[in-house]
Write a protein that holds these residues in place. Structure first.
Motif, PDB file in Angstrom:
ATOM      1  N   ALA A   1       9.750   1.600  -6.451  1.00 47.33           N
ATOM      2  CA  ALA A   1       8.649   0.729  -6.000  1.00 47.33           C
ATOM      3  C   ALA A   1       8.015   1.303  -4.732  1.00 47.33           C
ATOM      4  N   TRP A   2       8.835   1.827  -3.858  1.00 49.35           N
ATOM      5  CA  TRP A   2       8.310   2.439  -2.619  1.00 49.35           C
ATOM      6  C   TRP A   2       7.438   3.646  -2.959  1.00 49.35           C
ATOM      7  N   LYS A   3       7.930   4.471  -3.896  1.00 49.02           N
ATOM      8  CA  LYS A   3       7.163   5.667  -4.272  1.00 49.02           C
ATOM      9  C   LYS A   3       5.836   5.270  -4.924  1.00 49.02           C
TER      10      LYS A   3
ATOM     11  N   ARG B   1       4.171   2.599  -4.320  1.00 45.80           N
ATOM     12  CA  ARG B   1       3.264   2.118  -3.278  1.00 45.80           C
ATOM     13  C   ARG B   1       2.635   3.294  -2.526  1.00 45.80           C
ATOM     14  N   ARG B   2       3.438   4.331  -2.289  1.00 42.79           N
ATOM     15  CA  ARG B   2       2.909   5.524  -1.615  1.00 42.79           C
ATOM     16  C   ARG B   2       1.831   6.189  -2.482  1.00 42.79           C
ATOM     17  N   ALA B   3       2.013   6.095  -3.799  1.00 41.25           N
ATOM     18  CA  ALA B   3       1.066   6.761  -4.709  1.00 41.25           C
ATOM     19  C   ALA B   3      -0.224   5.970  -4.884  1.00 41.25           C
TER      20      ALA B   3
ATOM     21  N   ALA C   1      -2.577   5.108  -2.899  1.00 42.33           N
ATOM     22  CA  ALA C   1      -3.573   5.256  -1.829  1.00 42.33           C
ATOM     23  C   ALA C   1      -4.981   5.133  -2.424  1.00 42.33           C
ATOM     24  N   GLU C   2      -5.756   4.221  -1.878  1.00 42.69           N
ATOM     25  CA  GLU C   2      -7.093   3.963  -2.424  1.00 42.69           C
ATOM     26  C   GLU C   2      -8.149   4.827  -1.738  1.00 42.69           C
TER      27      GLU C   2
ATOM     28  N   ARG D   1      -4.696  10.714  -2.296  1.00 40.36           N
ATOM     29  CA  ARG D   1      -3.273  10.342  -2.347  1.00 40.36           C
ATOM     30  C   ARG D   1      -2.432  11.391  -1.607  1.00 40.36           C
TER      31      ARG D   1
ATOM     32  N   ARG E   1      -3.225  11.268   2.184  1.00 39.53           N
ATOM     33  CA  ARG E   1      -2.664  10.031   2.743  1.00 39.53           C
ATOM     34  C   ARG E   1      -1.149  10.143   2.946  1.00 39.53           C
ATOM     35  N   ASN E   2      -0.514  10.887   2.048  1.00 40.56           N
ATOM     36  CA  ASN E   2       0.943  11.009   2.133  1.00 40.56           C
ATOM     37  C   ASN E   2       1.408  12.140   3.040  1.00 40.56           C
TER      38      ASN E   2
ATOM     39  N   PHE F   1      10.488  -0.629   3.268  1.00 40.94           N
ATOM     40  CA  PHE F   1       9.420   0.323   2.933  1.00 40.94           C
ATOM     41  C   PHE F   1       8.855   0.955   4.202  1.00 40.94           C
TER      42      PHE F   1
ATOM     43  N   ILE G   1       5.311  12.142  -5.548  1.00 38.87           N
ATOM     44  CA  ILE G   1       4.158  11.230  -5.484  1.00 38.87           C
ATOM     45  C   ILE G   1       3.010  11.760  -6.356  1.00 38.87           C
TER      46      ILE G   1
END
Lengths: 82, 179
Positions: free
Chosen positions: A9-11, A13-15, A17-18, B32, B35-36, B115, B138
């Motif tokens: 779920a954390w990954k 959320r990281r993915a 990005a809008e 993405r 951002r990461n 998180f 990711i």
């Protein structure tokens, strides 16, 4: 939810990005600015054509070197005894 | 891929507006990635824009025989992010928290805290481990693609990835196993 689910779920959320709204428009505006500058600075006419591609640049340089060699040889030939 | 090449050919032929197709196609994965890799979300839009601009100005140098357009674009992005990181702050390796403090209220708040601390742990990874982790976990890229982007051998990618995963996983496990 177990540990692995939470990690996934954390990954996720990281993915997620809008992209900001209008981002592509802003990029294209900058691109148009660069295009405009490139056109203003581009050499016009025959020079522009000669330097338009890598191949033509190589051809121009080769011709220039050949002309230089011929000229140097002509000068040296003057100095040599017949 | 062949579609990308057609667009690139048209842009190089002087149809600059066609570049929008590439921007719209890749803005999401690129954003993405940026951002990461960057800790400050406020820097992302500027850096992503710089990446596209750099891609546009050096599009003539892109060689499709060496890599896919996306790989080439991500390589530019990775370099821009690393430059931004160098300008922003000196890298402090080993700055990972010892353990995640899970003594937060149950439910959503606890997960948010978890998180948040995983985010901090990711930000504290050495840049090369962080990049490998983000590109793989990711972005979902293959090890070969990551190797091309990073300019390193496959074994190096695997070892960086393994170390990054170990550090994040162990931090995570310590937290969830706490009573």
């Amino acid at each position: 939810m177990d540990a692995d689910d939470r990690y996934q779920a954390w990954k996720q959320r990281r993915a997620a990005a809008e992209v900001p709204e209008g981002f592509a428009d802003r990029v294209m505006q900058t691109v148009r600015g660069v295009q405009g500058r490139q056109q203003r600075h581009a050499p016009a006419g025959v020079l522009g054509l000669l330097f338009s591609s890598r191949l033509s640049k190589v051809a121009v340089c080769t011709l220039a070197v050949a002309a230089c060699v011929v000229r140097v040889a002509a000068v040296v030939a003057v100095l040599l005894p017949e | 891929m062949s579609d990308d090449l057609e667009v690139i050919r048209r842009v190089l032929a002087g149809e600059g507006e066609c570049f929008r197709d590439l921007v719209e196609r890749y803005q999401r994965p690129l954003f993405r990635l940026v951002r990461n890799l960057l800790p400050d979300p406020n820097d992302c839009a500027d850096v992503a824009q710089e990446v596209f601009l750099a891609a546009y100005t050096s599009l003539g140098g892109y060689d499709p025989r060496r890599a896919a357009f996306s790989t080439w674009l991500f390589t530019i992005a990775r370099n821009k992010c690393w430059n931004a990181l160098k300008k922003k702050r000196p890298h402090l390796p080993g700055n990972l928290p010892e353990r995640i403090d899970a003594r937060t209220p149950e439910g959503v708040l606890a997960e948010e805290e978890l998180f948040r601390q995983l985010d901090a742990a990711l930000a504290a990874l050495p840049p090369e481990q962080r990049t490998a982790f983000v590109l793989s976990e990711i972005q979902g890229l293959s090890h070969e693609e990551i190797g091309r982007i990073e300019g390193v051998k496959l074994g190096t990618v695997k070892s960086r990835l393994s170390r990054a995963r170990d550090r994040l996983r162990s931090l995570f496990q310590r937290t969830v196993e706490q009573p």
